[in-house]
Design a protein around this motif. Structure first.
Motif, PDB file in Angstrom:
ATOM      1  N   VAL A  14       0.839  -1.199   0.000  1.00 59.56           N
ATOM      2  CA  VAL A  14       0.000   0.000   0.000  1.00 59.56           C
ATOM      3  C   VAL A  14       0.874   1.249   0.000  1.00 59.56           C
ATOM      4  N   LEU A  15       0.587   2.110  -0.943  1.00 55.72           N
ATOM      5  CA  LEU A  15       1.336   3.346  -1.125  1.00 55.72           C
ATOM      6  C   LEU A  15       0.724   4.486  -0.324  1.00 55.72           C
ATOM      7  N   LEU A  16      -0.617   4.514  -0.262  1.00 52.73           N
ATOM      8  CA  LEU A  16      -1.316   5.649   0.333  1.00 52.73           C
ATOM      9  C   LEU A  16      -2.731   5.240   0.711  1.00 52.73           C
ATOM     10  N   CYS A  17      -3.215   5.765   1.834  1.00 53.18           N
ATOM     11  CA  CYS A  17      -4.600   5.557   2.268  1.00 53.18           C
ATOM     12  C   CYS A  17      -5.300   6.912   2.261  1.00 53.18           C
ATOM     13  N   VAL A  18      -6.512   6.951   1.722  1.00 54.70           N
ATOM     14  CA  VAL A  18      -7.287   8.189   1.649  1.00 54.70           C
ATOM     15  C   VAL A  18      -8.560   7.996   2.465  1.00 54.70           C
ATOM     16  N   LEU A  19      -8.755   8.901   3.423  1.00 51.76           N
ATOM     17  CA  LEU A  19      -9.923   8.830   4.307  1.00 51.76           C
ATOM     18  C   LEU A  19     -10.670  10.154   4.303  1.00 51.76           C
ATOM     19  N   GLN A  24     -14.479   3.062  12.864  1.00 56.04           N
ATOM     20  CA  GLN A  24     -13.802   2.348  11.780  1.00 56.04           C
ATOM     21  C   GLN A  24     -12.648   3.180  11.221  1.00 56.04           C
ATOM     22  N   THR A  25     -12.869   4.460  11.061  1.00 53.29           N
ATOM     23  CA  THR A  25     -11.839   5.350  10.528  1.00 53.29           C
ATOM     24  C   THR A  25     -10.650   5.438  11.477  1.00 53.29           C
ATOM     25  N   VAL A  26     -10.920   5.580  12.764  1.00 57.99           N
ATOM     26  CA  VAL A  26      -9.838   5.664  13.751  1.00 57.99           C
ATOM     27  C   VAL A  26      -9.018   4.376  13.750  1.00 57.99           C
ATOM     28  N   LEU A  27      -9.683   3.238  13.689  1.00 54.10           N
ATOM     29  CA  LEU A  27      -8.964   1.960  13.672  1.00 54.10           C
ATOM     30  C   LEU A  27      -8.143   1.803  12.392  1.00 54.10           C
ATOM     31  N   GLN A  67      -6.934   4.270  10.540  1.00 49.06           N
ATOM     32  CA  GLN A  67      -5.808   5.196  10.672  1.00 49.06           C
ATOM     33  C   GLN A  67      -4.717   4.600  11.560  1.00 49.06           C
ATOM     34  N   ALA A  68      -5.097   4.026  12.677  1.00 46.74           N
ATOM     35  CA  ALA A  68      -4.120   3.442  13.593  1.00 46.74           C
ATOM     36  C   ALA A  68      -3.347   2.313  12.912  1.00 46.74           C
ATOM     37  N   PHE A  69      -4.038   1.476  12.178  1.00 43.24           N
ATOM     38  CA  PHE A  69      -3.368   0.395  11.457  1.00 43.24           C
ATOM     39  C   PHE A  69      -2.374   0.963  10.447  1.00 43.24           C
ATOM     40  N   CYS A  70      -2.795   1.980   9.721  1.00 44.60           N
ATOM     41  CA  CYS A  70      -1.907   2.600   8.730  1.00 44.60           C
ATOM     42  C   CYS A  70      -0.688   3.221   9.403  1.00 44.60           C
ATOM     43  N   TYR A  71      -0.887   3.928  10.489  1.00 41.39           N
ATOM     44  CA  TYR A  71       0.243   4.546  11.198  1.00 41.39           C
ATOM     45  C   TYR A  71       1.230   3.478  11.673  1.00 41.39           C
ATOM     46  N   GLU A  72       0.705   2.385  12.220  1.00 46.15           N
ATOM     47  CA  GLU A  72       1.569   1.309  12.708  1.00 46.15           C
ATOM     48  C   GLU A  72       2.363   0.653  11.584  1.00 46.15           C
ATOM     49  N   ASN A  73       1.813   0.677  10.370  1.00 51.14           N
ATOM     50  CA  ASN A  73       2.455   0.024   9.233  1.00 51.14           C
ATOM     51  C   ASN A  73       3.097   1.020   8.267  1.00 51.14           C
ATOM     52  N   TYR A  74       3.277   2.255   8.732  1.00 53.06           N
ATOM     53  CA  TYR A  74       3.969   3.302   7.957  1.00 53.06           C
ATOM     54  C   TYR A  74       3.312   3.560   6.599  1.00 53.06           C
ATOM     55  N   ILE A  75       2.000   3.567   6.582  1.00 57.04           N
ATOM     56  CA  ILE A  75       1.243   3.879   5.376  1.00 57.04           C
ATOM     57  C   ILE A  75       0.741   5.307   5.516  1.00 57.04           C
ATOM     58  N   PRO A  76       1.143   6.200   4.619  1.00 57.41           N
ATOM     59  CA  PRO A  76       0.658   7.583   4.709  1.00 57.41           C
ATOM     60  C   PRO A  76      -0.866   7.651   4.580  1.00 57.41           C
ATOM     61  N   VAL A  77      -1.474   8.490   5.412  1.00 57.95           N
ATOM     62  CA  VAL A  77      -2.920   8.692   5.406  1.00 57.95           C
ATOM     63  C   VAL A  77      -3.190  10.151   5.039  1.00 57.95           C
ATOM     64  N   ILE A  78      -3.980  10.343   3.998  1.00 60.13           N
ATOM     65  CA  ILE A  78      -4.394  11.681   3.591  1.00 60.13           C
ATOM     66  C   ILE A  78      -5.883  11.791   3.862  1.00 60.13           C
ATOM     67  N   GLN A  79      -6.261  12.810   4.636  1.00 56.93           N
ATOM     68  CA  GLN A  79      -7.688  13.031   4.898  1.00 56.93           C
ATOM     69  C   GLN A  79      -8.225  14.033   3.891  1.00 56.93           C
ATOM     70  N   VAL A  80      -9.434  13.738   3.396  1.00 57.58           N
ATOM     71  CA  VAL A  80     -10.074  14.597   2.405  1.00 57.58           C
ATOM     72  C   VAL A  80     -11.405  15.107   2.935  1.00 57.58           C
TER      73      VAL A  80
END
Length: 140
Positions: A42-47, A60-63, A65-78
């Motif tokens: 995964v390159l990027l997560c968009v929420l 669901q969004t918080v969980l 995001q937490a998974f992405c942060y733990e796995n070094y996946i950038p999260v962009i909020q829109v």
């Protein structure tokens, strides 16, 4: 220096190209399934922002995001789940709770990002300490 006013267009371009390339996954169940199977791809997560009063989606969004942060996946909020749904090809006025962009086969071996993907990753890294998290406004 990152031009924040152009990030929405940059994200739209990355989402569109990922869709064409077959690297875009939209919706919570498919996203979670892909993350369980191959989070390293995964390159990027968009929420999108969650609506006030929508506790289930917020949790669901918080969980996610937490998974992405733990796995070094950038999260962009829109700013809009409807616009995100439109860019994902779900149709107009259909909400998309999340989307992920995966690496293409070439990039799994060669970690170079496109200039636009790099710009979004740089934005994520530069704003990690900002609170509240910055929201990217997607163009119509």
């Amino acid at each position: 220096m990152i031009n924040r006013s152009k990030l929405g267009s940059a994200l739209q371009a990355v989402l569109s190209q990922a869709k064409v390339d077959g690297r875009l996954t939209c919706g919570l169940p498919p996203t979670v399934a892909h993350l369980e199977r191959a989070s390293e791809d995964v390159l990027l997560c968009v929420l999108p922002l969650t609506r006030p009063g929508d506790a289930a989606t917020h949790i669901q969004t918080v969980l996610l995001q937490a998974f992405c942060y733990e796995n070094y996946i950038p999260v962009i909020q829109v700013d809009s789940s409807e616009k995100l749904g439109e860019y994902c090809g779900l149709g107009s006025r259909i909400e998309c709770p999340c989307a992920i962009i995966t690496k293409d086969e070439e990039r799994k071996r060669d970690p170079l990002l496109s200039p636009t993907e790099q710009e979004l990753t740089d934005f994520y890294e530069c704003t990690l300490e900002e609170f509240p998290r910055p929201i990217v406004e997607l163009p119509r």
